[in-house]
Design a protein around this motif. Structure first.
Motif, short mmCIF file in Angstrom:
data_model
loop_
_atom_site.label_atom_id
_atom_site.label_comp_id
_atom_site.label_asym_id
_atom_site.label_seq_id
_atom_site.Cartn_x
_atom_site.Cartn_y
_atom_site.Cartn_z
N SER A 144 1.22 4.36 -8.54
CA SER A 144 1.57 3.87 -7.09
C SER A 144 2.84 3.01 -7.24
O SER A 144 3.78 3.09 -6.50
N GLN B 92 -1.48 4.39 -0.67
CA GLN B 92 -1.19 4.79 -2.08
C GLN B 92 -0.67 6.31 -2.12
O GLN B 92 0.38 6.65 -2.79
N LEU C 127 3.40 7.25 -2.81
CA LEU C 127 3.56 8.29 -4.02
C LEU C 127 4.12 9.38 -3.40
O LEU C 127 5.38 9.83 -3.98
N TYR D 116 2.15 -1.84 0.66
CA TYR D 116 1.26 -1.99 -0.81
C TYR D 116 0.72 -3.29 -0.79
O TYR D 116 -0.26 -3.51 -1.04
#
Length: 288
Positions: free
Chosen positions: A9, A137, A141, A206
């Motif tokens: 990630s 995540q 991605l 994140y």
């Protein structure tokens, strides 16, 4: 396995940054050390449009990529184009100067303290075989891979992509067949900066924290990723970004969190000693 998921990630964001480094270097042989600060500007623009204009994630990401693409073109036009035929050290010093200008300009305008990035997407955790994976995540991605595939399509399948490859290979010959190097270089900066801006929004989701100096360390790590993969190589930058992300989380996993940055630079030194052209780089002979 948990740290591998975390590393992938994080590495996807480093990969987006590394692509900007490797594209600009491949075209004009410039190490754009202001690239990490464009990533910071992307994070702040995403913060602004989500907080004040109430954009959702998709519109925030698209608007951020558009704004940072424009910023990249302006930086190239004002700071780098006048020095294109100057010694490389002059352009390198200018890149460092632009980096400090952006960092200190944002600190002056918005303060140096960290801000909480608005969580426009509510986090959900999924547990599979003892491994925890969040929807954040997965989105990071998926977004990174989509942008990498789109970039590869632009470079391999479009007219501008062909022009980019021609200018990277031989700018003088490309100009002789009717390609305008200035347009190609501006387009390259726009694409690289747009990817950096997207990385800024993703890192905000994140880590839930942004600040004016947030681009410095990730920018250097992304440069290391580009070197590890083979600077000038698009696939190499992507692979290098994932490797650096996995290395960083692996270092934390074994209890050496304080040395996670040092581990990245150790890898850089080893690569330069053992494989100077990187994993996907090619050795080129130059006439002196």
């Amino acid at each position: 396995m948990q740290q591998l998921i975390n590393g992938i990630s994080l590495g996807s964001i480093y990969a987006l940054l590394a692509l900007g480094y490797t594209m600009v270097y491949g075209i004009i042989k410039l190490l754009n050390f202001a690239h990490g600060d464009v990533y910071m500007l992307g994070a702040f623009w995403g913060y602004f449009v989500i907080n004040y204009w109430h954009f959702n994630f998709i519109f925030a990401l698209i608007s951020t990529m558009a704004i940072t693409a424009l910023v990249g073109v302006i930086i190239e036009f004002l700071a780098y184009r006048p020095l294109r035929h100057a010694p490389r050290v002059a352009a390198l010093i200018t890149a460092i100067g632009v980096s400090y200008f952006l960092e200190n300009g944002m600190s002056y305008l918005y303060g140096a303290s960290a801000r909480s990035f608005p969580q426009v997407i509510k986090q959900h955790n999924y547990h599979v075989a003892g491994i925890s994976i969040s929807n954040i995540q997965i989105i990071i991605l998926g977004t990174a891979i989509f942008l990498m595939v789109a970039l590869q399509f632009v470079i391999k399948q479009t007219k501008m992509g062909k022009a980019m490859r021609a200018v990277a290979n031989d700018p003088d010959a490309a100009q002789l067949v009717g390609i305008n190097p200035n347009h190609v270089i501006s387009f390259t900066f726009a694409i690289g900066s747009a990817l950096a801006g997207a990385g800024g929004v993703l890192i905000g989701l994140y880590y839930n924290s942004i600040d004016p100096l947030m681009g410095m360390t990730p920018g250097i790590k992304a440069f290391v990723a580009a070197v590890v993969g083979g600077i000038g190589s698009i696939p190499g930058a992507s692979i290098g970004g994932f490797l650096i992300g996995i290395l960083e989380t692996a270092t934390q996993a074994v209890g050496l969190s304080a040395y996670k940055d040092a581990a990245v630079y150790v890898v850089l030194i080893i690569i330069l000693l053992v494989l100077p052209s990187g994993i996907f780089g090619k050795n080129k002979k130059e006439k002196v």
